[in-house]
Design a protein around this motif. Structure first.
Motif, PDB file in Angstrom:
ATOM      1  N   MET A  20      42.294  73.605   0.617  1.00 15.72           N
ATOM      2  CA  MET A  20      42.909  73.386   1.917  1.00 15.72           C
ATOM      3  C   MET A  20      44.419  73.186   1.784  1.00 15.72           C
ATOM      4  O   MET A  20      45.209  73.785   2.513  1.00 15.72           O
ATOM      5  N   VAL A  21      44.834  72.349   0.837  1.00 21.28           N
ATOM      6  CA  VAL A  21      46.255  72.070   0.636  1.00 21.28           C
ATOM      7  C   VAL A  21      47.001  73.342   0.227  1.00 21.28           C
ATOM      8  O   VAL A  21      48.095  73.604   0.731  1.00 21.28           O
ATOM      9  N   CYS A  22      46.441  74.125  -0.669  1.00 15.78           N
ATOM     10  CA  CYS A  22      47.106  75.355  -1.102  1.00 15.78           C
ATOM     11  C   CYS A  22      47.319  76.321   0.059  1.00 15.78           C
ATOM     12  O   CYS A  22      48.410  76.878   0.220  1.00 15.78           O
ATOM     13  N   ILE A  23      46.303  76.508   0.863  1.00 16.18           N
ATOM     14  CA  ILE A  23      46.399  77.441   1.988  1.00 16.18           C
ATOM     15  C   ILE A  23      47.370  76.927   3.045  1.00 16.18           C
ATOM     16  O   ILE A  23      48.278  77.645   3.475  1.00 16.18           O
ATOM     17  N   PHE A  39      60.346  80.014  -3.145  1.00 10.70           N
ATOM     18  CA  PHE A  39      59.094  79.757  -2.428  1.00 10.70           C
ATOM     19  C   PHE A  39      58.007  79.196  -3.341  1.00 10.70           C
ATOM     20  O   PHE A  39      57.379  78.185  -3.021  1.00 10.70           O
ATOM     21  N   ALA A  40      57.762  79.839  -4.470  1.00 13.11           N
ATOM     22  CA  ALA A  40      56.675  79.413  -5.361  1.00 13.11           C
ATOM     23  C   ALA A  40      56.892  77.997  -5.872  1.00 13.11           C
ATOM     24  O   ALA A  40      55.958  77.186  -5.886  1.00 13.11           O
ATOM     25  N   ALA A  41      58.112  77.674  -6.264  1.00 13.74           N
ATOM     26  CA  ALA A  41      58.403  76.323  -6.771  1.00 13.74           C
ATOM     27  C   ALA A  41      58.219  75.281  -5.673  1.00 13.74           C
ATOM     28  O   ALA A  41      57.638  74.212  -5.919  1.00 13.74           O
ATOM     29  N   GLN A  42      58.682  75.581  -4.477  1.00 14.51           N
ATOM     30  CA  GLN A  42      58.514  74.642  -3.363  1.00 14.51           C
ATOM     31  C   GLN A  42      57.044  74.506  -2.990  1.00 14.51           C
ATOM     32  O   GLN A  42      56.581  73.416  -2.640  1.00 14.51           O
ATOM     33  N   TRP A  43      56.307  75.604  -3.060  1.00 11.85           N
ATOM     34  CA  TRP A  43      54.894  75.579  -2.717  1.00 11.85           C
ATOM     35  C   TRP A  43      54.118  74.706  -3.695  1.00 11.85           C
ATOM     36  O   TRP A  43      53.307  73.867  -3.290  1.00 11.85           O
ATOM     37  N   VAL A  44      54.372  74.875  -4.984  1.00 13.36           N
ATOM     38  CA  VAL A  44      53.702  74.054  -5.999  1.00 13.36           C
ATOM     39  C   VAL A  44      54.054  72.577  -5.807  1.00 13.36           C
ATOM     40  O   VAL A  44      53.170  71.710  -5.852  1.00 13.36           O
ATOM     41  N   SER A  46      54.941  71.112  -3.054  1.00 15.99           N
ATOM     42  CA  SER A  46      54.262  70.662  -1.840  1.00 15.99           C
ATOM     43  C   SER A  46      52.786  70.387  -2.109  1.00 15.99           C
ATOM     44  O   SER A  46      52.237  69.375  -1.650  1.00 15.99           O
ATOM     45  N   CYS A  47      52.142  71.270  -2.860  1.00 18.91           N
ATOM     46  CA  CYS A  47      50.721  71.080  -3.178  1.00 18.91           C
ATOM     47  C   CYS A  47      50.504  69.816  -3.998  1.00 18.91           C
ATOM     48  O   CYS A  47      49.592  69.025  -3.701  1.00 18.91           O
TER      49      CYS A  47
END
Length: 74
Positions: A20-23, A39-44, A46-47
């Motif tokens: 859920m968190v990843c999506i 994006f990828a670094a911020q996404w990780v 955030s997760c």
């Protein structure tokens, strides 16, 4: 290797909350900032930041939701 059944609720909460968190974090980040080089670094980040909150919420709420679903479907 199999995990003992007694850990099923914890494993369920961990997997559901992680998915859920990843999506959701990817969606929110893409909508709010767009897809960019960081994006990828911020996404990780955030997760990793939000997963403990989501895990706790799922672990607490899931038994209650199972009871409600059981009452509604039985």
């Amino acid at each position: 290797m199999r995990i003992p059944d007694r850990f099923a609720p914890i494993l369920f909460s961990a997997l559901l909350s992680a998915i859920m968190v990843c999506i959701v974090s990817a969606f929110v980040l893409a909508i709010s900032q767009g897809i960019h080089s960081e994006f990828a670094a911020q996404w990780v980040k955030s997760c990793i930041t939000t997963w403990p909150i989501a895990f706790s919420a799922v672990a607490i709420v899931a038994p209650w939701v199972r009871r409600i679903v059981g009452r509604l479907t039985a």
